[in-house]
Design a protein around this motif. Sequence first.
Motif, PDB file in Angstrom:
ATOM      1  N   ARG A 164       0.043 -19.025  -0.065  1.00  0.00           N
ATOM      2  CA  ARG A 164      -0.488 -17.827   0.599  1.00  0.00           C
ATOM      3  C   ARG A 164      -0.413 -17.967   2.120  1.00  0.00           C
ATOM      4  O   ARG A 164      -0.077 -17.003   2.826  1.00  0.00           O
ATOM      5  N   GLU A 168       1.679 -15.372   4.578  1.00  0.00           N
ATOM      6  CA  GLU A 168       1.170 -14.617   5.734  1.00  0.00           C
ATOM      7  C   GLU A 168       2.103 -14.763   6.932  1.00  0.00           C
ATOM      8  O   GLU A 168       2.439 -13.792   7.609  1.00  0.00           O
ATOM      9  N   TYR A 171       5.480 -12.997   6.291  1.00  0.00           N
ATOM     10  CA  TYR A 171       5.362 -11.539   6.307  1.00  0.00           C
ATOM     11  C   TYR A 171       5.333 -11.003   7.736  1.00  0.00           C
ATOM     12  O   TYR A 171       5.915  -9.946   8.022  1.00  0.00           O
ATOM     13  N   ALA A 198       3.511 -10.754  -1.468  1.00  0.00           N
ATOM     14  CA  ALA A 198       2.311  -9.986  -1.836  1.00  0.00           C
ATOM     15  C   ALA A 198       1.615 -10.607  -3.051  1.00  0.00           C
ATOM     16  O   ALA A 198       0.378 -10.580  -3.148  1.00  0.00           O
ATOM     17  N   GLY A 201      -1.317 -12.991  -2.723  1.00  0.00           N
ATOM     18  CA  GLY A 201      -2.645 -12.484  -2.382  1.00  0.00           C
ATOM     19  C   GLY A 201      -2.846 -12.140  -0.925  1.00  0.00           C
ATOM     20  O   GLY A 201      -3.986 -11.875  -0.502  1.00  0.00           O
ATOM     21  N   ILE A 202      -1.789 -12.122  -0.138  1.00  0.00           N
ATOM     22  CA  ILE A 202      -1.953 -11.761   1.275  1.00  0.00           C
ATOM     23  C   ILE A 202      -2.436 -10.319   1.392  1.00  0.00           C
ATOM     24  O   ILE A 202      -2.146  -9.480   0.545  1.00  0.00           O
ATOM     25  N   ARG A 203      -3.181 -10.046   2.465  1.00  0.00           N
ATOM     26  CA  ARG A 203      -3.715  -8.703   2.690  1.00  0.00           C
ATOM     27  C   ARG A 203      -2.857  -7.997   3.732  1.00  0.00           C
ATOM     28  O   ARG A 203      -3.052  -8.171   4.952  1.00  0.00           O
ATOM     29  N   ILE A 204      -1.912  -7.223   3.263  1.00  0.00           N
ATOM     30  CA  ILE A 204      -0.914  -6.610   4.140  1.00  0.00           C
ATOM     31  C   ILE A 204      -1.541  -5.675   5.185  1.00  0.00           C
ATOM     32  O   ILE A 204      -1.169  -5.745   6.359  1.00  0.00           O
ATOM     33  N   PRO A 205      -2.488  -4.810   4.837  1.00  0.00           N
ATOM     34  CA  PRO A 205      -3.105  -3.960   5.881  1.00  0.00           C
ATOM     35  C   PRO A 205      -3.770  -4.775   6.990  1.00  0.00           C
ATOM     36  O   PRO A 205      -3.715  -4.394   8.165  1.00  0.00           O
ATOM     37  N   GLU A 206      -4.378  -5.908   6.634  1.00  0.00           N
ATOM     38  CA  GLU A 206      -5.021  -6.749   7.643  1.00  0.00           C
ATOM     39  C   GLU A 206      -3.980  -7.362   8.582  1.00  0.00           C
ATOM     40  O   GLU A 206      -4.197  -7.447   9.791  1.00  0.00           O
ATOM     41  N   ASN A 209      -2.804  -4.715  10.929  1.00  0.00           N
ATOM     42  CA  ASN A 209      -3.852  -4.421  11.912  1.00  0.00           C
ATOM     43  C   ASN A 209      -3.943  -5.523  12.968  1.00  0.00           C
ATOM     44  O   ASN A 209      -4.099  -5.251  14.161  1.00  0.00           O
TER      45      ASN A 209
END
Length: 343
Positions: A164, A168, A171, A198, A201-206, A209
């Motif tokens: 993960r 990150e 990405y 994805a 478990g990465i948080r793409i919207p975060e 942002n």
Amino acid sequence: MKLSEKHIGSLRELLARPRLRIVTVSHANPDGDAVGSSLAWAEVLRGLGHEVTCIVPNKYPYFLDWMPGIGEVVVFKTDAEGRAAKAVAEADAIFCLDFNAVSRLEILSATIEANTTACRVLIDHHLQPDEGFDIVFSHPEASSTCFLVYCLVEALYGREAVTRRMAELLYVGMMTDTGNFAFSHLTPELFRAVAALAETGIRIPEIYNNVYNAYTEGRARLFGYAINRKMNLIEDGTVAYMSLMENEMRRFQFQQGDSEGFVNYALTIKKVKMSAMFLAHRKFIRISLRSRGDVDVNLFARRYFNGGGHKNAAGGKSFLTMQETIDHYVRSVREFAEEGRLG
């Protein structure tokens, strides 16, 4: 995109050696792809038991401060302790990520060149790489160096080897070098890689942002000033350019990375096919070039500004005054247009 089996074999053989001292380096003014690919590849190398030092010539943009492992990166320009020079001098292998010529390391170039015994490995997606690398993964058809690193990890160890934390980092480079998946080289292979990231478990919207919604007020006001006061259109509105002097940047508390993306904005105008940004530094002017369609700014940069890059995104330098640089650009664009290269 097909990786060379021969070069994969050579890389596998190199990495099979026990506890290598390894340095990763990326280009001056490192961006999300440079930092992300270097840190992700360092994770792979450390997982194999190697000792790794990540080095960049100068500071990365402040909006990348959140990236996992960013505190481990040694900034050569401010390295008073000499950690970077020592690591390079003692390195068994030097991995060169996201640049195609050692000269792109600027103040770090001579230090890298001084180590003549280390195995030098290139992992990059820019056009026309220089010679002098022992193992070469040069793929201009790749949308980012982070995508290329993902493909290398998959080829060597399988996609399950991507953690993960690595996902990150990778990405960030895939996202930023494609303009949030809006530029060229958007292949099914790329989106399969994004899906694999994805799944970790990465948080793409975060991530989005953290990169795109973390600027300062000064940067926002500088952007408005640059667009309103400094953007010029030539060639019947098909070519744009803007420039910023050091005193103008100081007015808005400029920080490294604040001008990132400015050059792209002119391309939102329907008629504009090519855009340039001229950014004054103490000893030279840094030039960013962007285009769309068949307008080749890599060719333009190589011919007129001793630079290069990609077909639709390139850069160069000028050691003239700002006005002389702009005049040279305008003349060069006119010549380029007369050859039919603006479409």
